[in-house]
Design an enzyme around this catalytic site. Structure first.
Site, PDB file in Angstrom:
ATOM      1  N   ASP A 112      -8.803 -20.847  11.543  1.00  0.00           N
ATOM      2  CA  ASP A 112      -9.467 -22.103  11.195  1.00  0.00           C
ATOM      3  C   ASP A 112     -10.080 -22.759  12.423  1.00  0.00           C
ATOM      4  OD1 ASP A 112     -10.360 -24.131   9.539  1.00  0.00           O
ATOM      5  OD2 ASP A 112      -8.449 -25.194   9.481  1.00  0.00           O
ATOM      6  N   HIS A 124       0.431 -29.209  10.373  1.00  0.00           N
ATOM      7  CA  HIS A 124       0.771 -27.788  10.285  1.00  0.00           C
ATOM      8  C   HIS A 124       0.612 -27.072  11.625  1.00  0.00           C
ATOM      9  CE1 HIS A 124      -3.569 -28.308   9.386  1.00  0.00           C
ATOM     10  NE2 HIS A 124      -3.676 -27.326  10.263  1.00  0.00           N
ATOM     11  N   ARG A 151      -6.942 -37.835  18.162  1.00  0.00           N
ATOM     12  CA  ARG A 151      -7.457 -37.807  16.789  1.00  0.00           C
ATOM     13  C   ARG A 151      -6.341 -37.245  15.922  1.00  0.00           C
ATOM     14  NH1 ARG A 151      -9.684 -33.693  13.522  1.00  0.00           N
ATOM     15  NH2 ARG A 151     -11.381 -34.314  12.131  1.00  0.00           N
ATOM     16  N   LEU A 152      -5.838 -38.045  15.023  1.00  0.00           N
ATOM     17  CA  LEU A 152      -4.716 -37.654  14.174  1.00  0.00           C
ATOM     18  C   LEU A 152      -5.262 -36.849  13.002  1.00  0.00           C
ATOM     19  CD1 LEU A 152      -1.708 -38.169  14.500  1.00  0.00           C
ATOM     20  CD2 LEU A 152      -1.932 -40.138  13.001  1.00  0.00           C
ATOM     21  N   ASP A 153      -5.187 -35.520  13.129  1.00  0.00           N
ATOM     22  CA  ASP A 153      -5.823 -34.624  12.172  1.00  0.00           C
ATOM     23  C   ASP A 153      -4.955 -34.417  10.940  1.00  0.00           C
ATOM     24  OD1 ASP A 153      -7.787 -32.383  11.473  1.00  0.00           O
ATOM     25  OD2 ASP A 153      -5.880 -31.297  11.541  1.00  0.00           O
ATOM     26  N   GLU A 170      -8.091 -39.513  11.143  1.00  0.00           N
ATOM     27  CA  GLU A 170      -9.103 -38.713  10.438  1.00  0.00           C
ATOM     28  C   GLU A 170      -8.645 -38.455   9.008  1.00  0.00           C
ATOM     29  OE1 GLU A 170     -10.587 -35.020   8.664  1.00  0.00           O
ATOM     30  OE2 GLU A 170      -8.604 -35.165   9.600  1.00  0.00           O
ATOM     31  N   HIS A 229     -17.840 -31.200  12.909  1.00  0.00           N
ATOM     32  CA  HIS A 229     -17.564 -29.771  12.734  1.00  0.00           C
ATOM     33  C   HIS A 229     -17.213 -29.441  11.289  1.00  0.00           C
ATOM     34  CE1 HIS A 229     -13.653 -31.653  13.187  1.00  0.00           C
ATOM     35  NE2 HIS A 229     -13.101 -30.596  12.648  1.00  0.00           N
ATOM     36  N   ASP A 230     -16.971 -30.450  10.476  1.00  0.00           N
ATOM     37  CA  ASP A 230     -16.563 -30.245   9.087  1.00  0.00           C
ATOM     38  C   ASP A 230     -17.696 -30.439   8.086  1.00  0.00           C
ATOM     39  OD1 ASP A 230     -13.963 -29.426   9.334  1.00  0.00           O
ATOM     40  OD2 ASP A 230     -13.118 -31.437   9.256  1.00  0.00           O
ATOM     41  N   LEU A 260     -13.440 -29.447  -0.643  1.00  0.00           N
ATOM     42  CA  LEU A 260     -13.969 -30.067  -1.844  1.00  0.00           C
ATOM     43  C   LEU A 260     -14.753 -31.340  -1.556  1.00  0.00           C
ATOM     44  CD1 LEU A 260     -10.802 -29.659  -4.104  1.00  0.00           C
ATOM     45  CD2 LEU A 260     -12.718 -28.083  -3.812  1.00  0.00           C
ATOM     46  N   ARG A 266     -18.486 -23.428   6.980  1.00  0.00           N
ATOM     47  CA  ARG A 266     -18.683 -24.440   8.017  1.00  0.00           C
ATOM     48  C   ARG A 266     -19.328 -23.883   9.278  1.00  0.00           C
ATOM     49  NH1 ARG A 266     -12.854 -27.221   7.932  1.00  0.00           N
ATOM     50  NH2 ARG A 266     -12.277 -25.032   7.759  1.00  0.00           N
TER      51      ARG A 266
END
Length: 500
Positions: free
Chosen positions: A50, A88, A191-193, A233, A290-291, A341, A397
């Site tokens: 990813d 994760h 950045r809290l992903d 985020e 990037h998303d 989505l 992406r």
């Protein structure tokens, strides 16, 4: 974080180099242009399943990129944002590989979240149906352990990304150890992903539930103890974004990109003007990331209206597909793997038919909107969709994640649209008015008139979509001057033609 323009980039894709080469390039080719850098994940490995968001360990840098001392060197000159991937870690992590060998007897077992831990038994299908999914897969992955156990682990994003039990002792220790190493290397913002998915509770959506806000509060407080600010985020309904802003130092203005596109496509600023009246002001503004281009942030939900109607959203997405000659369709939804989505995969430049004029108008809107602007590296260079990369990886992406070497970047810096963008960045960084008060002047629907005032300095942005005009009026000590961005773009085009 300084209220100046920040660059968002991969180190391995912008120049295809390492942290040392990256720093050298910034200092030599675009010195003092960006006040801060959001360096997308370069933890080991940066090229996993990813694109860096499935690290084996959020504390270890990939040696191909560099060492922590290189990060610390950058931190001395730039405000650095790094991702804390809180939901994760990779299935290839040392900890999870130990769990695959020893199952529930592993010393790391409590670091990971299982279906059993959350539900205490076999959940009803109706409970599983309530779980919000960012991707169409089921949120669990069954693993056969070497000792014969069969365990279903929680995997929100993919079976290769194993969710952490953030409330466990091991989970808390893991998060603390990341914050410590970030702090030791002078990282001041994280950045809290994917934090919206971090808390799971039976009978709920397991996404942005009340317990999630409480968890965000704890993480923010914990980060503050290390002198670190937090950018949260989360892609969600705009009302959720407004609420998140109350719990964090910064929140993304993810509603801005689709609203800017809607405004340009419909020649109507009314939706954007309404958003300005209610939007949080402690935000980070983006047009591209990037998303891809998020759309759910302006969409309606079952219980709440959106910032645009369902019909307007359909037109927005279809116009992006049309403007990109169908390229975005090939990268979005079931046409590509690891689909999300809530987004359309397309560069912002291609979403605007690669129109230099409209692109500069869009960036002017971003820089005059309340908040701190971030510019994604592909957007900084006005990149069109990378169809070759998409074809080679089949990852949607990747259409917006080009690999560019240093010579390519130097060439792209000479494009007229990029030169105007660089001028805009310099203006945004140096003009004192942006430290003052924001006001929206009443105007016709096709006109946007924004004013920033700070003592005797005033900057005005005036856009007329029917005339495709975009002007900045700068007033200082009662003296005014006009900057016509469309004329500036034409001037750079003429210079380029002369050179040719």
């Amino acid at each position: 974080m300084d209220n100046k323009v920040q660059l968002v980039t991969y180190v391995d894709r912008f120049g295809r180099g390492n942290l040392k080469d990256f720093k050298d390039f910034l200092e030599k080719e675009i010195p003092d242009l960006f006040a801060g850098l959001h360096l997308l994940p370069f933890f080991f490995p940066y090229d996993g399943a990813d694109a860096g968001y499935d690290p084996n360990d959020n504390r270890i840098l990939d040696p191909r990129i560099g060492k922590w001392e290189n990060v610390k060197s950058l931190s001395s000159e730039y405000s650095i944002v790094l991702d804390l991937i809180i939901n994760h870690i990779s299935e290839k992590s040392t900890e999870f590989r130990d769990v695959l060998s020893h199952g529930s007897k592993s010393k790391y077992f409590d670091l990971f979240l299982t279906k059993e831990k959350v539900f205490g038994g076999m959940p009803k299908e109706s409970e599983i149906d309530k779980i919000y999914r960012p991707r169409p897969n089921r949120p669990f992955s069954l693993r056969k352990i070497e000792n014969g156990e069969n365990i279903e682990f929680w995997t929100t994003f993919s079976h290769k990304q194993i969710d952490i039990d953030v409330n466990s002792i091991l989970g808390k220790q893991y998060i603390d150890s990341i914050l410590k190493i970030f702090s030791d290397n002078e990282i001041k913002i994280i950045r809290l992903d994917a934090v919206g998915y971090a808390i799971k509770k039976p009978g709920t959506s397991c996404f942005m539930i009340p317990e999630t806000y409480a968890f965000i509060d704890k993480v923010v407080s914990h980060a503050h103890s290390y002198g670190i600010e937090v950018l949260v985020e989360i892609h969600s309904h705009y009302q959720t974004q407004i609420e998140i802003a109350k719990h964090s130092d910064y929140v993304y203005d993810f509603a801005l990109p689709p609203l800017v596109l809607h405004s340009l496509f419909s020649k109507n600023f009314e939706r954007l003007k309404y958003w300005y009246s209610i939007s949080p002001k402690n935000c980070i503004t983006v047009l591209d990331t990037h998303d891809g281009i998020g759309v759910m942030d302006v969409a309606s939900t079952e219980n709440s209206e959106g910032l645009i109607t369902d019909n307007e959203l359909d037109k927005l997405v279809n116009t992006i597909h049309s403007n990109s000659n169908g390229e975005s369709q090939k990268a979005t939804g079931s046409a590509a793997s690891n689909l999300d989505l809530y987004q359309v995969n397309c560069t912002f430049y291609s979403a605007l038919s690669c129109s230099d004029a409209e692109y500069i108008i869009a960036r002017a809107i971003q820089f005059f909107s309340p908040g701190i602007p971030q510019v994604y590296y592909a957007g900084f260079l006005a990149e069109a969709n990378d169809m070759e990369l998409l074809k080679s990886t089949s990852v949607g992406r990747d259409i917006n994640r080009p690999y560019l070497d240093w010579s390519e970047i130097k060439d792209k810096l000479e494009k007229p649209v990029v030169k105007v963008l660089i001028d805009l960045i310099k203006f945004r960084n140096t003009n004192a008015s942006f430290k003052g008060e924001f006001n929206l002047i009443e105007s016709n629907k096709e006109v946007l008139h924004i004013v920033w005032t700070n003592d005797k300095v005033k900057s005005e942005l005036i856009i007329d979509l029917l005339k495709t005009s975009c002007q900045i009026k700068l007033t200082e000590d009662n003296k005014s001057q006009w900057i016509d961005l469309m004329h500036l773009l034409n001037d750079y085009n003429n210079v380029q033609k002369t050179k040719a």
